[in-house]
Write an enzyme that holds these catalytic residues in place. Sequence first.
Site, PDB file in Angstrom:
ATOM      1  CD  GLU A 101      -2.271 -30.268  43.934  1.00 38.65           C
ATOM      2  OE1 GLU A 101      -1.343 -29.964  43.159  1.00 38.65           O
ATOM      3  OE2 GLU A 101      -3.187 -31.044  43.626  1.00 38.65           O
TER       4      GLU A 101
ATOM      5  CB  CYS B 189       2.212 -23.203  41.844  1.00 40.99           C
ATOM      6  SG  CYS B 189       0.446 -23.251  41.495  1.00 40.99           S
TER       7      CYS B 189
HETATM    8  P1  NAD Z   1       5.847 -22.740  51.989  1.00 40.14           P
HETATM    9  O1  NAD Z   1       5.962 -24.189  51.734  1.00 40.14           O
HETATM   10  O2  NAD Z   1       6.968 -22.052  52.632  1.00 40.14           O
HETATM   11  O3  NAD Z   1       4.552 -22.442  52.904  1.00 40.14           O
HETATM   12  C1  NAD Z   1       3.266 -22.916  52.550  1.00 40.14           C
HETATM   13  C2  NAD Z   1       2.468 -23.157  53.816  1.00 40.14           C
HETATM   14  O4  NAD Z   1       3.071 -24.233  54.537  1.00 40.14           O
HETATM   15  C3  NAD Z   1       2.461 -21.978  54.794  1.00 40.14           C
HETATM   16  O5  NAD Z   1       1.205 -21.942  55.439  1.00 40.14           O
HETATM   17  C4  NAD Z   1       3.554 -22.343  55.784  1.00 40.14           C
HETATM   18  O6  NAD Z   1       3.390 -21.719  57.039  1.00 40.14           O
HETATM   19  C5  NAD Z   1       3.377 -23.845  55.865  1.00 40.14           C
HETATM   20  N1  NAD Z   1       4.572 -24.592  56.241  1.00 40.14           N
HETATM   21  C6  NAD Z   1       5.872 -24.305  55.985  1.00 40.14           C
HETATM   22  N2  NAD Z   1       6.677 -25.279  56.469  1.00 40.14           N
HETATM   23  C7  NAD Z   1       5.852 -26.220  57.021  1.00 40.14           C
HETATM   24  C8  NAD Z   1       6.077 -27.453  57.686  1.00 40.14           C
HETATM   25  N3  NAD Z   1       7.298 -27.930  57.893  1.00 40.14           N
HETATM   26  N4  NAD Z   1       5.005 -28.144  58.120  1.00 40.14           N
HETATM   27  C9  NAD Z   1       3.746 -27.685  57.919  1.00 40.14           C
HETATM   28  N5  NAD Z   1       3.477 -26.508  57.315  1.00 40.14           N
HETATM   29  C10 NAD Z   1       4.522 -25.782  56.870  1.00 40.14           C
HETATM   30  O7  NAD Z   1       5.485 -22.104  50.574  1.00 40.14           O
HETATM   31  P2  NAD Z   1       5.403 -20.574  50.174  1.00 40.14           P
HETATM   32  O8  NAD Z   1       6.747 -20.095  49.863  1.00 40.14           O
HETATM   33  O9  NAD Z   1       4.589 -19.825  51.155  1.00 40.14           O
HETATM   34  O10 NAD Z   1       4.512 -20.695  48.841  1.00 40.14           O
HETATM   35  C11 NAD Z   1       5.048 -20.783  47.605  1.00 40.14           C
HETATM   36  C12 NAD Z   1       5.155 -22.213  47.138  1.00 40.14           C
HETATM   37  O11 NAD Z   1       3.865 -22.806  47.049  1.00 40.14           O
HETATM   38  C13 NAD Z   1       5.752 -22.310  45.756  1.00 40.14           C
HETATM   39  O12 NAD Z   1       6.665 -23.363  45.693  1.00 40.14           O
HETATM   40  C14 NAD Z   1       4.532 -22.571  44.880  1.00 40.14           C
HETATM   41  O13 NAD Z   1       4.837 -23.205  43.653  1.00 40.14           O
HETATM   42  C15 NAD Z   1       3.701 -23.422  45.773  1.00 40.14           C
HETATM   43  N6  NAD Z   1       2.301 -23.406  45.354  1.00 40.14           N
HETATM   44  C16 NAD Z   1       1.758 -24.548  44.805  1.00 40.14           C
HETATM   45  C17 NAD Z   1       0.432 -24.547  44.339  1.00 40.14           C
HETATM   46  C18 NAD Z   1      -0.177 -25.778  43.717  1.00 40.14           C
HETATM   47  O14 NAD Z   1      -1.405 -25.870  43.643  1.00 40.14           O
HETATM   48  N7  NAD Z   1       0.609 -26.737  43.241  1.00 40.14           N
HETATM   49  C19 NAD Z   1      -0.335 -23.385  44.485  1.00 40.14           C
HETATM   50  C20 NAD Z   1       0.254 -22.257  45.040  1.00 40.14           C
HETATM   51  C21 NAD Z   1       1.564 -22.281  45.483  1.00 40.14           C
END
Ligand code: NAD
Length: 491
Positions: free
Chosen positions: A256, A290
């Site tokens: 997601e 998001c």
């Molecule tokens: P991010 O991808 O940087 O981090 C999200 C999570 O993933 C964190 O727990 C992080 O530690 C982990 N992570 C980062 N790199 C990883 C990897 N290589 N392998 C495994 N885990 C990893 O995102 P963010 O900046 O913290 O959050 C914002 C983003 O999330 C935005 O793009 C937003 O649109 C999206 N988001 C989507 C939804 C949805 O339901 N579609 C909901 C909320 C947020």
Amino acid sequence: MATIAPETTGAGWLDPFLAAWRPGTGEPSEVREPATGRPLLTLNQATPDDVARAAAAAAAAQPGWADTSYAERAAILRRAAEIYEAHRPEFGTWTQRETGAVHSKMHHEQNFAVGELHAAATMPFQPYGQLVPSVVPGRLSMLRRVPAGVIGAITPWNSPSVLGMRVVAPALALGNAVVLKPDPQTPVCGGAMFAAVFREAGLPEGLLQVVIGGAEVGEAIVTEPNVNRVSFTGSTAAGRRVGTLAGGLLKRVSLELGGNNAFVVLDDADVEAAASAGAFASFQFQGQVCFATGRHIVHRSVAGDYVDLLAEKAKRLRLGDPYREEVDLGPIVNEKQLVRVDGIVRRSVDAGARVVVGATHEGLFYRPTVLTDVTADQPAWREEIFGPVAPVVVFDTDDEALALANDSDYGLTGAVYSRSISRGLALAQRMRSGMVHVNDQTVNDEATIPFGGMGASGNGARFGGQANWDEFSEWQWLTVRDDPKSFPYPY
Ligand code: NAD
């Protein structure tokens, strides 16, 4: 061990839990409050070895839980909902201080988390299979849902309680175990709270493991053999990496991801209602959701009024510390995000966009911003901004509006404002988006619906409602016959 900063401690229900909590054996890291920069707590991050231990414990506990009666699983989820309700003010405080959420966003998050628990508590009572006809006379042919096993849940900082609970609650309800990794910015409202609530609710030991850390710990969850499925919510960039790792291991992963959501205002719309909805959808929680509106697509005949109303609302919004003051917007979560948001605005202005209001900041507090003269080659149009910025473009025909709305790699959610329901629906149905609302804005979710997006917003996964059965269980075909069949073989 988690060390709580003196200012954070009180007579809190969570305090003894946090004091004894050992979420990892790695390096200590400090969590700071975005609004003030003050430390909230220090805790040890997990290591890949900690992840392996957590997943092994989860895998050992899971079969017993899957065999636990449906009534007992449901009772634990109901108790968890009661405990969550009882400690909402404290959970709300942590949510505000870790994420910078204003009161309304914080309340929404608590409501939603409890709603997810209530919805999940009904799942164990639902039918978990079907009897299907068989071509073989006398053969009983059954399809049943079995738990997927251990679910690895990786969540972001922006709505940690909702995004964690939408995985943890249904996954446990259907007999799985969970290894949960919130973002390191939100270890309490995205992790410790869950562990404390479910322990108090009587969830058997081992079934919910919370580990804290960044990308390295996340990747360890994805590649860990004892984790059967991965449920990832976060950025599209990190999602691609997670999907690549999981794909190589033939492991099912639900992604997601980000959004750059279109908000279309037709010439017959109630412009005042549309502008108020558009302002909410772009500015609430500093645009860090998001499904925030990233692109306002407005008919030329109403664009002047719409922009004036949007700008006037943006000017009136109060910025400040959301925990200590009554404000409309809090801080951007950290310096890195602030630089990113400001960079997108600056580069768009350099490319010809006009700032109607905003585009300034004090510390992490970014003024709500309205941009016009936005074109399709500008970053404010192309990229997910994840900040309080409302880019506006104008159109002349409905077909043009549709083309603009679909001009994005993302496809999470969208909205159309029109006094003509049939016209609004006709446009909504042609939008390439997992969710679309007519006469409502883009920030919408309910525990009963399959939440998710198209294109770069995910990989077709959906969370919520009936979709949770697909996410957290697998089909098994079982057949039984009275007479042991013999085969005339070789023929
Ligand atoms: P991010 O991808 O940087 O981090 C999200 C999570 O993933 C964190 O727990 C992080 O530690 C982990 N992570 C980062 N790199 C990883 C990897 N290589 N392998 C495994 N885990 C990893 O995102 P963010 O900046 O913290 O959050 C914002 C983003 O999330 C935005 O793009 C937003 O649109 C999206 N988001 C989507 C939804 C949805 O339901 N579609 C909901 C909320 C947020």
